[in-house]
Design a protein around this motif. Structure first.
Motif, PDB file in Angstrom:
ATOM      1  N   ARG A 289      -9.843   4.067   2.822  1.00 12.01           N
ATOM      2  CA  ARG A 289      -9.534   2.688   2.230  1.00 12.01           C
ATOM      3  C   ARG A 289      -8.208   2.204   2.082  1.00 12.01           C
ATOM      4  O   ARG A 289      -7.826   1.175   1.501  1.00 12.01           O
ATOM      5  N   ASP A 290      -7.227   2.856   2.788  1.00 10.75           N
ATOM      6  CA  ASP A 290      -5.844   2.571   2.764  1.00 10.75           C
ATOM      7  C   ASP A 290      -5.492   1.284   3.596  1.00 10.75           C
ATOM      8  O   ASP A 290      -6.306   1.074   4.604  1.00 10.75           O
ATOM      9  N   HIS A 291      -4.763   0.403   3.281  1.00  6.02           N
ATOM     10  CA  HIS A 291      -4.440  -0.663   3.927  1.00  6.02           C
ATOM     11  C   HIS A 291      -3.566  -0.579   5.158  1.00  6.02           C
ATOM     12  O   HIS A 291      -3.384  -1.504   5.888  1.00  6.02           O
TER      13      HIS A 291
ATOM     14  N   HIS B 250     -11.785  -2.407  -0.155  1.00  9.33           N
ATOM     15  CA  HIS B 250     -10.846  -2.013  -0.915  1.00  9.33           C
ATOM     16  C   HIS B 250     -10.933  -1.629  -2.578  1.00  9.33           C
ATOM     17  O   HIS B 250     -11.752  -2.293  -2.988  1.00  9.33           O
TER      18      HIS B 250
ATOM     19  N   ASP C 196      -5.084  -2.383   8.184  1.00  3.83           N
ATOM     20  CA  ASP C 196      -5.525  -3.860   8.238  1.00  3.83           C
ATOM     21  C   ASP C 196      -5.167  -4.504   9.446  1.00  3.83           C
ATOM     22  O   ASP C 196      -4.036  -4.294   9.794  1.00  3.83           O
TER      23      ASP C 196
END
Length: 489
Positions: A98-100, A345, A103
């Motif tokens: 779930r880390d960005h 997130h 993205d």
């Protein structure tokens, strides 16, 4: 035989002892612990060394109770990994899915390689945190981790390496990376090179049931224990959960219910075609030559994150309290698509539900019970949608749905799922992943003949609760409204 199954979920882990006694499985919880990700600056990591510490605590409890272990195995969540350097040491704490840092990366990679090209090679659902995009993100950031890495190990592979000193990649988890070619039966070196990664990082892929070492001498000396054989289970926890589905016929649908919900069916060959790509289904490796044709659904993560938001505001609820509040709330007042990227997130999930409802021109739920009811009803209705797509894609018609995993303790969700799909739900066992882990060990050691004998033993060892559908007309109307509101086909 007494065996040990480590079952690590995205929010907690457990070590369970398993015994086969007169054709029945006996399971005893030995050790349970939280699995808390750690935010460091802008990055979200798994606390992998804390998890190793907890695995050791379980082995110490075995010693203190004078239990003789015959074997052990590990299963965990998918896609995440650690990198090992030339000195055999871990290079950095593994990133949380779930880390960005991923993205926008999936969009870039798909534009470069095409969705059709990637899917044809892997048959895996497009999710922004898949391993391929995590590695591509590291490459684009010129991460020093990649410059120094010699070995790629997924989370259970990594923990198993800490315990044994042996480096193997297990099949069911390897297939989740979107870098493994199920048709070729190997890592797809062309695809790996296309994202700028060396195929030499990726090691031998072993099947569930393979013996992959024994507890290393230094660990045994540290803990004062005897060495025991270590097996590869179906190390993706969903693979283990599906192995434990107590189905007595080959055609069945399952829902592994927890932080994530994973719904699908078991097939002999991966289903890689235009329709499975269009529906964004996945073909993950299973046990004993099978594949899991399934779809990932966001699951109870949304409710868990709401609960954390309320706790940060100083309001604490138990899950049974939340379920009771939901039951008392007005039905079908608002719907969400659990798989909307808005909910991926960590963060203020009640506020995001409000944002979603406003975006879709609904009146947003405001009180706790209404929010929880919105989540659970939306999940049940999403399950119906995915079950229908599974039938369409597999060419099968399922008479009901097997639900396994910790989420089945939410009896309201089980009943609403039966209502939504208009078919019976058979719920059990709760510890599906751990039991699936165990049966692979028993099959490997010759205590059980095959997966079908194992499933029969599971059926005779654990209760299965049956939920018959109710309120059919109301749920039919709700399903139409859910699809119209969310835009789900």
């Amino acid at each position: 035989m007494t065996i040990l199954a480590y079952d690590l979920g995205a929010s907690s882990g457990r070590a369970l002892l398993g015994r086969l006694n007169n054709g029945k499985i006996e399971v005893e919880e030995l050790h349970r612990f939280s699995n808390d990700p750690v935010q460091v600056g802008d990055r979200l990591h798994w606390d992998i060394l804390r998890l190793l510490h907890e695995l050791k605590q379980a082995l110490l409890l075995v010693r203190h109770r004078d239990i003789t272990l015959d074997s052990l195995a590990i299963d965990s969540w998918a896609v995440d990994f650690g990198l090992i350097g030339s000195n055999g040491e871990l290079l950095g704490n593994p990133y949380h899915y779930r880390d960005h840092h991923t993205d926008g990366v999936m969009k870039q990679v798909v534009e470069e390689l095409t969705a059709t090209g990637i899917f044809a090679k892997t048959g895996i659902q497009f999710l922004p945190f898949n391993t391929i995009y995590q590695l591509a993100a590291l490459k684009k950031a010129d991460s020093p981790l990649l410059r120094d890495a010699k070995h790629f190990l997924m989370i259970p592979d990594l923990l198993r390496y800490f315990l044994t000193g042996e480096k193997y990649n297990e099949f069911s988890n390897a297939t989740t990376t979107q870098l493994y070619n199920p048709v070729a039966g190997s890592w797809d070196e062309e695809l790996i090179r296309s994202i700028g990664i060396s195929p030499e990082l990726f090691g031998e892929v072993v099947q569930p049931g393979a013996k992959v070492g024994s507890l290393r001498a230094s660990l045994c000396e540290e803990l004062g224990i005897e060495s025991v054989p270590v097996y590869a289970a179906a190390e993706h926890d969903t693979g283990s959960a599906v192995a434990a589905v107590p189905a007595l016929e080959k055609s069945f649908a399952y829902l592994s219910c927890g932080t994530w919900s994973l719904m699908g069916t078991e097939v002999d060959e991966p289903v890689i075609n235009e329709l499975s790509q269009q529906l964004n289904f996945t073909n993950e490796g299973g046990v004993y030559g099978t594949y899991r044709l399934l779809k990932n659904i966001m699951g109870l993560w949304i409710l868990q994150e709401c609960r954390r938001s309320w706790e940060r505001a100083g309001i604490s609820y138990t899950f049974p309290e939340l379920v009771k509040l939901a039951e008392e709330a007005k039905p079908f007042a608002a719907f969400i698509d659990p798989d909307d990227p808005l909910f991926l997130h960590p963060g203020d999930m009640p506020a995001r539900i409000t944002e979603y409802c406003l975006r879709t021109r609904q009146t947003a739920p405001t009180d706790t019970g209404a929010i929880v009811r919105c989540i659970l009803e939306s999940l049940a209705l999403k399950y119906r949608n995915v079950l229908e797509l599974t039938e369409q894609l597999s060419g099968q018609a399922f008479s009901g749905l097997h639900m396994v995993g910790g989420g089945i303790q939410n009896t309201l969700l089980c009943q609403w799922t039966a209502n939504a799909i208009g078919k019976p739900v058979w719920a059990g066992p709760v510890e599906g992943s751990a039991i699936g882990n165990m049966i692979v060990q028993w099959i490997a050691s010759g205590q059980l003949a095959d997966i079908w004998e194992a499933r029969k033993v599971i059926r005779e060892s654990f209760p299965v609760d049956v939920y018959e559908p109710e309120q059919n007309d109301a749920w039919e109307s709700a399903y139409r409204a859910f699809k119209e509101t969310t835009g789900i086909a």
